[in-house]
Design a protein around this motif. Structure first.
Motif, PDB file in Angstrom:
ATOM      1  N   TYR A 171       0.826  -1.222   0.000  1.00 24.23           N
ATOM      2  CA  TYR A 171       0.000   0.000   0.000  1.00 24.23           C
ATOM      3  C   TYR A 171       0.857   1.267   0.000  1.00 24.23           C
ATOM      4  O   TYR A 171       0.336   2.370   0.097  1.00 24.23           O
ATOM      5  CB  TYR A 171      -0.939  -0.023   1.209  1.00 24.23           C
ATOM      6  CG  TYR A 171      -1.647  -1.344   1.345  1.00 24.23           C
ATOM      7  CD1 TYR A 171      -2.579  -1.750   0.392  1.00 24.23           C
ATOM      8  CD2 TYR A 171      -1.340  -2.217   2.385  1.00 24.23           C
ATOM      9  CE1 TYR A 171      -3.189  -2.991   0.482  1.00 24.23           C
ATOM     10  CE2 TYR A 171      -1.956  -3.459   2.485  1.00 24.23           C
ATOM     11  CZ  TYR A 171      -2.869  -3.842   1.536  1.00 24.23           C
ATOM     12  OH  TYR A 171      -3.465  -5.062   1.619  1.00 24.23           O
ATOM     13  N   ALA A 172       2.165   1.071  -0.074  1.00 27.10           N
ATOM     14  CA  ALA A 172       3.083   2.212  -0.151  1.00 27.10           C
ATOM     15  C   ALA A 172       2.860   3.188   0.995  1.00 27.10           C
ATOM     16  O   ALA A 172       2.978   4.403   0.821  1.00 27.10           O
ATOM     17  CB  ALA A 172       2.946   2.917  -1.504  1.00 27.10           C
ATOM     18  N   ASP A 173       2.524   2.647   2.180  1.00 24.05           N
ATOM     19  CA  ASP A 173       2.271   3.525   3.329  1.00 24.05           C
ATOM     20  C   ASP A 173       3.300   3.308   4.443  1.00 24.05           C
ATOM     21  O   ASP A 173       3.065   3.669   5.586  1.00 24.05           O
ATOM     22  CB  ASP A 173       0.847   3.284   3.866  1.00 24.05           C
ATOM     23  CG  ASP A 173       0.637   1.847   4.330  1.00 24.05           C
ATOM     24  OD1 ASP A 173       1.501   0.986   4.022  1.00 24.05           O
ATOM     25  OD2 ASP A 173      -0.381   1.580   4.982  1.00 24.05           O
ATOM     26  N   VAL A 174       4.426   2.693   4.073  1.00 24.91           N
ATOM     27  CA  VAL A 174       5.464   2.433   5.074  1.00 24.91           C
ATOM     28  C   VAL A 174       6.751   3.142   4.658  1.00 24.91           C
ATOM     29  O   VAL A 174       7.231   2.966   3.545  1.00 24.91           O
ATOM     30  CB  VAL A 174       5.731   0.911   5.200  1.00 24.91           C
ATOM     31  CG1 VAL A 174       6.999   0.658   6.000  1.00 24.91           C
ATOM     32  CG2 VAL A 174       4.536   0.222   5.840  1.00 24.91           C
ATOM     33  N   SER A 175       7.285   3.960   5.547  1.00 22.25           N
ATOM     34  CA  SER A 175       8.622   4.501   5.365  1.00 22.25           C
ATOM     35  C   SER A 175       9.500   3.840   6.418  1.00 22.25           C
ATOM     36  O   SER A 175       9.525   4.257   7.574  1.00 22.25           O
ATOM     37  CB  SER A 175       8.638   6.019   5.533  1.00 22.25           C
ATOM     38  OG  SER A 175       9.984   6.445   5.658  1.00 22.25           O
ATOM     39  N   MET A 176      10.190   2.786   5.986  1.00 21.23           N
ATOM     40  CA  MET A 176      10.999   2.027   6.937  1.00 21.23           C
ATOM     41  C   MET A 176      12.005   2.937   7.643  1.00 21.23           C
ATOM     42  O   MET A 176      12.138   2.894   8.864  1.00 21.23           O
ATOM     43  CB  MET A 176      11.718   0.910   6.186  1.00 21.23           C
ATOM     44  CG  MET A 176      12.372  -0.117   7.077  1.00 21.23           C
ATOM     45  SD  MET A 176      13.262  -1.354   6.095  1.00 21.23           S
ATOM     46  CE  MET A 176      14.749  -0.432   5.693  1.00 21.23           C
ATOM     47  N   GLN A 177      12.692   3.746   6.853  1.00 25.68           N
ATOM     48  CA  GLN A 177      13.723   4.622   7.419  1.00 25.68           C
ATOM     49  C   GLN A 177      13.136   5.563   8.460  1.00 25.68           C
ATOM     50  O   GLN A 177      13.754   5.870   9.470  1.00 25.68           O
ATOM     51  CB  GLN A 177      14.392   5.449   6.300  1.00 25.68           C
ATOM     52  CG  GLN A 177      15.345   4.665   5.415  1.00 25.68           C
ATOM     53  CD  GLN A 177      16.623   4.235   6.140  1.00 25.68           C
ATOM     54  OE1 GLN A 177      16.907   4.697   7.245  1.00 25.68           O
ATOM     55  NE2 GLN A 177      17.374   3.338   5.527  1.00 25.68           N
ATOM     56  N   HIS A 178      11.919   6.017   8.237  1.00 28.69           N
ATOM     57  CA  HIS A 178      11.318   7.022   9.109  1.00 28.69           C
ATOM     58  C   HIS A 178      10.575   6.397  10.288  1.00 28.69           C
ATOM     59  O   HIS A 178      10.586   6.930  11.400  1.00 28.69           O
ATOM     60  CB  HIS A 178      10.352   7.888   8.281  1.00 28.69           C
ATOM     61  CG  HIS A 178       9.864   9.099   8.998  1.00 28.69           C
ATOM     62  ND1 HIS A 178       8.637   9.120   9.644  1.00 28.69           N
ATOM     63  CD2 HIS A 178      10.431  10.307   9.211  1.00 28.69           C
ATOM     64  CE1 HIS A 178       8.475  10.310  10.206  1.00 28.69           C
ATOM     65  NE2 HIS A 178       9.539  11.053   9.958  1.00 28.69           N
ATOM     66  N   ASP A 179       9.926   5.256  10.034  1.00 28.78           N
ATOM     67  CA  ASP A 179       8.965   4.737  11.017  1.00 28.78           C
ATOM     68  C   ASP A 179       9.430   3.528  11.828  1.00 28.78           C
ATOM     69  O   ASP A 179       8.962   3.326  12.953  1.00 28.78           O
ATOM     70  CB  ASP A 179       7.663   4.308  10.295  1.00 28.78           C
ATOM     71  CG  ASP A 179       6.957   5.479   9.634  1.00 28.78           C
ATOM     72  OD1 ASP A 179       7.201   6.628  10.057  1.00 28.78           O
ATOM     73  OD2 ASP A 179       6.177   5.234   8.690  1.00 28.78           O
ATOM     74  N   LEU A 180      10.312   2.701  11.260  1.00 29.06           N
ATOM     75  CA  LEU A 180      10.538   1.384  11.870  1.00 29.06           C
ATOM     76  C   LEU A 180      11.118   1.477  13.279  1.00 29.06           C
ATOM     77  O   LEU A 180      10.612   0.842  14.205  1.00 29.06           O
ATOM     78  CB  LEU A 180      11.457   0.529  10.971  1.00 29.06           C
ATOM     79  CG  LEU A 180      11.738  -0.881  11.509  1.00 29.06           C
ATOM     80  CD1 LEU A 180      10.452  -1.678  11.670  1.00 29.06           C
ATOM     81  CD2 LEU A 180      12.722  -1.621  10.606  1.00 29.06           C
ATOM     82  N   LEU A 181      12.169   2.266  13.437  1.00 27.41           N
ATOM     83  CA  LEU A 181      12.810   2.321  14.763  1.00 27.41           C
ATOM     84  C   LEU A 181      11.856   2.866  15.817  1.00 27.41           C
ATOM     85  O   LEU A 181      11.763   2.334  16.927  1.00 27.41           O
ATOM     86  CB  LEU A 181      14.090   3.161  14.710  1.00 27.41           C
ATOM     87  CG  LEU A 181      14.813   3.283  16.058  1.00 27.41           C
ATOM     88  CD1 LEU A 181      15.188   1.906  16.612  1.00 27.41           C
ATOM     89  CD2 LEU A 181      16.049   4.163  15.933  1.00 27.41           C
ATOM     90  N   LYS A 182      11.112   3.936  15.466  1.00 26.36           N
ATOM     91  CA  LYS A 182      10.136   4.481  16.404  1.00 26.36           C
ATOM     92  C   LYS A 182       9.125   3.428  16.826  1.00 26.36           C
ATOM     93  O   LYS A 182       8.781   3.281  17.994  1.00 26.36           O
ATOM     94  CB  LYS A 182       9.378   5.665  15.755  1.00 26.36           C
ATOM     95  CG  LYS A 182      10.010   7.019  16.010  1.00 26.36           C
ATOM     96  CD  LYS A 182       9.072   8.158  15.624  1.00 26.36           C
ATOM     97  CE  LYS A 182       8.990   8.292  14.102  1.00 26.36           C
ATOM     98  NZ  LYS A 182       8.270   9.509  13.669  1.00 26.36           N
ATOM     99  N   PHE A 183       8.653   2.679  15.844  1.00 27.05           N
ATOM    100  CA  PHE A 183       7.638   1.650  16.084  1.00 27.05           C
ATOM    101  C   PHE A 183       8.211   0.552  16.989  1.00 27.05           C
ATOM    102  O   PHE A 183       7.598   0.157  17.981  1.00 27.05           O
ATOM    103  CB  PHE A 183       7.190   1.072  14.735  1.00 27.05           C
ATOM    104  CG  PHE A 183       5.836   0.420  14.736  1.00 27.05           C
ATOM    105  CD1 PHE A 183       4.698   1.123  15.118  1.00 27.05           C
ATOM    106  CD2 PHE A 183       5.690  -0.898  14.334  1.00 27.05           C
ATOM    107  CE1 PHE A 183       3.445   0.517  15.093  1.00 27.05           C
ATOM    108  CE2 PHE A 183       4.438  -1.509  14.308  1.00 27.05           C
ATOM    109  CZ  PHE A 183       3.312  -0.801  14.693  1.00 27.05           C
ATOM    110  N   VAL A 184       9.400   0.075  16.647  1.00 26.51           N
ATOM    111  CA  VAL A 184      10.048  -0.969  17.455  1.00 26.51           C
ATOM    112  C   VAL A 184      10.250  -0.475  18.880  1.00 26.51           C
ATOM    113  O   VAL A 184       9.978  -1.201  19.855  1.00 26.51           O
ATOM    114  CB  VAL A 184      11.397  -1.379  16.816  1.00 26.51           C
ATOM    115  CG1 VAL A 184      12.249  -2.166  17.798  1.00 26.51           C
ATOM    116  CG2 VAL A 184      11.149  -2.191  15.545  1.00 26.51           C
ATOM    117  N   ASP A 185      10.697   0.761  19.021  1.00 24.17           N
ATOM    118  CA  ASP A 185      10.964   1.301  20.361  1.00 24.17           C
ATOM    119  C   ASP A 185       9.694   1.386  21.202  1.00 24.17           C
ATOM    120  O   ASP A 185       9.747   1.234  22.425  1.00 24.17           O
ATOM    121  CB  ASP A 185      11.638   2.674  20.260  1.00 24.17           C
ATOM    122  CG  ASP A 185      13.132   2.547  19.997  1.00 24.17           C
ATOM    123  OD1 ASP A 185      13.673   1.429  20.174  1.00 24.17           O
ATOM    124  OD2 ASP A 185      13.749   3.552  19.611  1.00 24.17           O
TER     125      ASP A 185
END
Lengths: 284, 284
Positions: free
Chosen positions: A143-157
């Motif tokens: 769905y092209a709604d994921v910015s791994m670089q921007h979102d992943l670490l915040k989400f994991v944390d």
């Protein structure tokens, strides 16, 4: 020692025509006899919603606890968590998604609501058994709604902050590449599990990229079953036997006896009534 | 720039029910339109021995020479070499085997006789067009008669001594692993091609291991067709589209337009009458 979590009895069988509880127990016992010591054996959903996973408590009862064996189950809410605790499970997995759209479509919950639910589950588990938050669409989504670089670490944390014991990054829809695997691990560290699919035929390549970057925990399924119910199961999980074959060849140890594991493949194929996606499963 | 040699029209179609010359030309022209610039298009065997490759001269005539395009053909003796030269081919491949047993079974010739025949072919070609000796079972054989460490470099050097232009290492029966790929390249250098199969589902992993070690030439087939005629084509070649997808993602260049190449997959599937082994071929 590489931690191989066999997810065939859950993530694999979930998309197949339902097997009986007895068949699932037989499959799991065969895996254990082949040295598999970490297995997702059940899912604590409503039986009417996921008929292929019905009878979770009976499956757990048929696979008694033993030293060195970790029996994992998927839970989606506190009701499932209580059931998992009550039947003496060894570990729970909780699935959330980095993709807002996928989260809504798959669970009817927003990412924010999933975070709240996960907190409730973790409170309910109360550190009695280990908890693993599996982040689907960690490397991207269709769905092209994921910015791994921007979102992943915040989400994991956020989930680490809630007190889960482990994080697993899942490539639910086959977006990962060796480059994205390395970028994700650079963001969140290599103390994570990888749950990879063959949607694009790149799951094993991605697993090896993760291994070389330092990851020591992998989800996979015997025969490569699972994933979306495409013909041939081409979108299934990384095949356990192929990953183990490569790991052993590279000098890494697992708990698994490969020849014994390969001997389980025909039984699984017979149970699910179709050919297994994995090539290696057919050579023995 | 990575050299992708598409072998589907030869190594791929050889194990399928025969297509007409017109179909094979159409397939090849579609590949060229997708940017594929190096293609094994024909095999100069006796038509009665390999009916699926009959009409080599007609196929070559239907795919005229053009700047930047290399049309390759397999030859097995001086008769084939003369035919290849006569019809204006751009490159020939000559297959030999590091396995004595495989050599006998596949061609009826010993390794020693294959060396003699190759010398005769190279003399016949007389450097008019480039020659590539493809060494099958380079990483091992199912007959356990190959010692890669002991034999491979000697074998490669004999053919280099005969004056061939290129060497390609082929994993004909799926013995290769990333470890063996690295060991082979340490022996013979990285100025070789790799021709890898998915017999054990490890072909793509092996290709990436070769890439990371420095190899810049790969054989592969659209859809992963080819190899032994197993059900599902599980033993086919590394799928061109999957390798190209990964190469582009890693920042390597090829001549190929991936979207255009993927658009050729349904035509190929329709021509050969079955589903393609590659997962990526079905996502578009």
């Amino acid at each position: 020692m590489i931690d191989i979590r066999e997810v065939g009895p859950r993530d694999g069988l979930q998309v197949e025509s339902p097997l009986t509880v007895e068949q699932r127990i037989e499959f799991i016992q065969c895996l254990i006899a082949a040295g598999v010591n970490h297995i997702e054996i059940a899912s604590f959903m409503r039986d009417d919603l996921v008929p292929s996973m019905a009878g979770a408590e009976q499956v757990v009862a048929g696979v008694p606890a033993r030293a060195g064996l970790t029996r994992t189950g998927l839970v989606a809410n506190t009701k499932g968590a209580k059931r998992a605790l009550a039947c003496g499970l060894d570990e729970v997995t909780i699935t959330v998604s980095l993709s807002e759209t996928y989260s809504q479509k798959n669970t009817g919950k927003s990412r924010r609501e999933a975070l709240t639910t996960t907190g409730e589950i973790l409170n309910c588990i109360d550190a009695k058994i280990p908890t693993d938050v599996v982040i689907s669409c960690a490397f991207g989504s269709p769905y092209a709604d994921v910015s791994m670089q921007h979102d992943l670490l915040k989400f994991v944390d956020e989930f680490r902050g809630l007190g889960c014991d482990r994080i697993t990054l899942a490539d639910t829809t086959g977006e990962a590449t060796p480059r994205l695997i390395r970028e994700a691990l650079a963001l969140v560290g290599t103390d994570v599990g990888l749950h990879l699919h063959e949607t694009r035929g790149t799951g094993l390549v991605n697993a090896i990229a993760g291994l070389e970057a330092g990851v020591r925990r992998f989800d996979c399924s015997l025969g490569g079953i699972g994933g979306s119910p495409f013909a041939n199961g081409a979108a299934g999980n990384v095949a356990t036997e192929t990953l183990v074959f490569l790991l052993h060849d590279l000098g890494y140890q697992t708990s698994i006896d490969l020849d014994k594991l390969l001997a389980v493949a025909p039984l699984l194929s017979q149970m699910i009534g179709h050919r297994l996606p994995s090539a290696l499963a057919h050579l023995h």
